[in-house]
Design an enzyme around this catalytic site. Structure first.
Site, short mmCIF file in Angstrom:
data_model
loop_
_atom_site.label_atom_id
_atom_site.label_comp_id
_atom_site.label_asym_id
_atom_site.label_seq_id
_atom_site.Cartn_x
_atom_site.Cartn_y
_atom_site.Cartn_z
N LYS A 45 0.80 -1.23 0.00
CA LYS A 45 0.00 0.00 0.00
C LYS A 45 0.83 1.27 0.00
O LYS A 45 0.30 2.36 -0.24
CB LYS A 45 -0.97 -0.01 1.18
CG LYS A 45 -1.94 -1.18 1.15
CD LYS A 45 -2.92 -1.09 -0.01
CE LYS A 45 -3.95 -2.21 0.06
NZ LYS A 45 -5.04 -2.07 -0.88
C1 LIG Z 1 -2.63 -7.74 3.59
C2 LIG Z 1 -3.35 -7.42 2.33
N1 LIG Z 1 -3.32 -8.31 1.34
C3 LIG Z 1 -3.96 -8.09 0.19
C4 LIG Z 1 -4.70 -6.95 -0.01
C5 LIG Z 1 -5.42 -6.80 -1.31
O1 LIG Z 1 -4.94 -5.73 -2.06
P1 LIG Z 1 -5.95 -4.81 -2.85
O2 LIG Z 1 -6.63 -3.94 -1.84
O3 LIG Z 1 -5.06 -4.05 -3.78
O4 LIG Z 1 -6.92 -5.67 -3.54
C6 LIG Z 1 -4.75 -5.99 1.00
C7 LIG Z 1 -5.55 -4.79 0.88
O5 LIG Z 1 -6.62 -4.61 1.30
C8 LIG Z 1 -4.05 -6.23 2.20
O6 LIG Z 1 -4.06 -5.34 3.21
#
Ligand SMILES: Cc1ncc(COP(=O)(O)O)c(C=O)c1O
Length: 319
Positions: A45
């Site tokens: 992120k």
């Molecule tokens: C630990 C984790 N894995 C995967 C994701 C999935 O990513 P995205 O939000 O880009 O779909 C997130 C996000 O919410 C996350 O915090």
């Protein structure tokens, strides 16, 4: 090692690792994992935090003196706390009560205010669940956006800068793998990672298979046609997931249980030395299934979205 002038220059260009032990049977495909937990605040992120902030500044939506707000169960809140505070903004993160204390402390360490809201929608499987647990906090952000001047809500779930940031992740994967990827697998939270990477890969590799993962416990499964949470408008649901599923870029959405995800994340740490969180376990759990189906000579790629440090006090890791 290069010298950088800003910690923000350390975001992205994460390493790609070919798994060695989890893929030991010789007749299965290779699995490549992109170590997103090695971004400065410990997750994928960071990429979207810097991109969303920079684009909002350019568009005049975020100005000096403003407060950045976001609804987050963890990683986006931490990343915005990191990048926002570094750039001199006040940051306020709204999260449901019951998330691990490490997540709150991480955000506070960067200088953010953390507001934990008592909500009905919290889920036992919050570590891998996405939007469902965030609706209540998104509603709070919407109210603040409407009533508080000098507030900018990042809206990661519908902000197109999120997907654009992850297109870069996809381009890095293509470069690191010399353009040879048969299948890409990633868990879906707000969808930015899967959608952005899929866009980059499909442009170069029309035949690449794109697989999304979701928690088996999801109350409104994407695999069963739900792309938004019923009862809420565009302002707090839908967004990237809806656009991604309507675009047809995703070939399949598969459910993974929390137990499968946790067990594989344990293996990733113990066997491969990769200090990653629960969704990394989900990603590799399914990548392994795909690798077995595809067989030798093929290549499966995935991401390790975050670091295990934010889950250490969860009960399942202490037994
Ligand atoms: C630990 C984790 N894995 C995967 C994701 C999935 O990513 P995205 O939000 O880009 O779909 C997130 C996000 O919410 C996350 O915090």
């Amino acid at each position: 090692m290069r010298i950088v002038e800003s910690v923000l220059d350390l975001i992205g260009d994460t390493p790609m690792i070919r798994l060695q032990k989890i893929t030991r049977p010789p007749d299965i495909a290779d699995i490549f994992v992109k170590a997103e937990y090695m971004n400065p605040s410990g997750s994928v992120k960071d990429r979207i935090a810097v991109k969303m902030i920079r684009e909002a500044e350019r568009e005049g939506k975020l100005k000096p003196g403003y407060t950045i707000i976001e609804a987050s169960t963890g990683n986006t809140g931490t990343a915005l706390s990191f990048v926002g505070s570094y750039l001199g903004y006040r940051v306020a993160i709204y999260m449901p009560e019951g998330m691990t204390p490490e997540r709150v402390r991480l955000m506070e360490s960067y200088g953010a205010e953390v507001h934990q809201l008592k909500l009905d929608a919290s889920s036992e499987d919050a570590s891998v669940a996405g939007a469902e647990v965030e609706i209540g906090t998104r509603l709070r952000c919407l109210e603040l956006e409407r009533t508080q001047p000098q507030t900018w809500w990042a809206r990661q779930f519908s902000n197109p800068a999120n997907t654009r940031a992850q297109v870069r992740t996809g381009k890095e994967i293509l470069r690191q793998m010399d353009g040879r990827v048969d299948t890409f697998v990633a868990s879906i939270g707000v969808g930015g990672t899967l959608y952005g990477v899929a866009k980059a890969l499909r442009e170069e590799l029309p035949g690449v298979k794109i697989i999304g993962l979701e928690p088996a416990s999801a109350r409104f499964p994407i695999s069963e046609g739900h792309t938004r949470i019923p009862g809420f408008g565009d302002e707090v649901t839908g967004g990237i997931i809806e656009e991604m599923m309507e675009s047809g870029i995703v070939d399949e959405v598969v459910k993974v249980t929390n137990e499968e995800a946790v067990a594989m994340s344990d293996r990733l740490v113990k066997e491969e030395g990769l200090f990653c969180g629960v969704s990394s376990g989900a990603n590799v759990f399914h990548a392994l299934k795909v690798a077995e189906e595809l067989g030798e000579g093929k290549r499966v790629a995935t991401v390790l979205p975050d670091s295990r440090d934010r889950y250490l006090s969860e009960k399942k890791y202490t037994t």
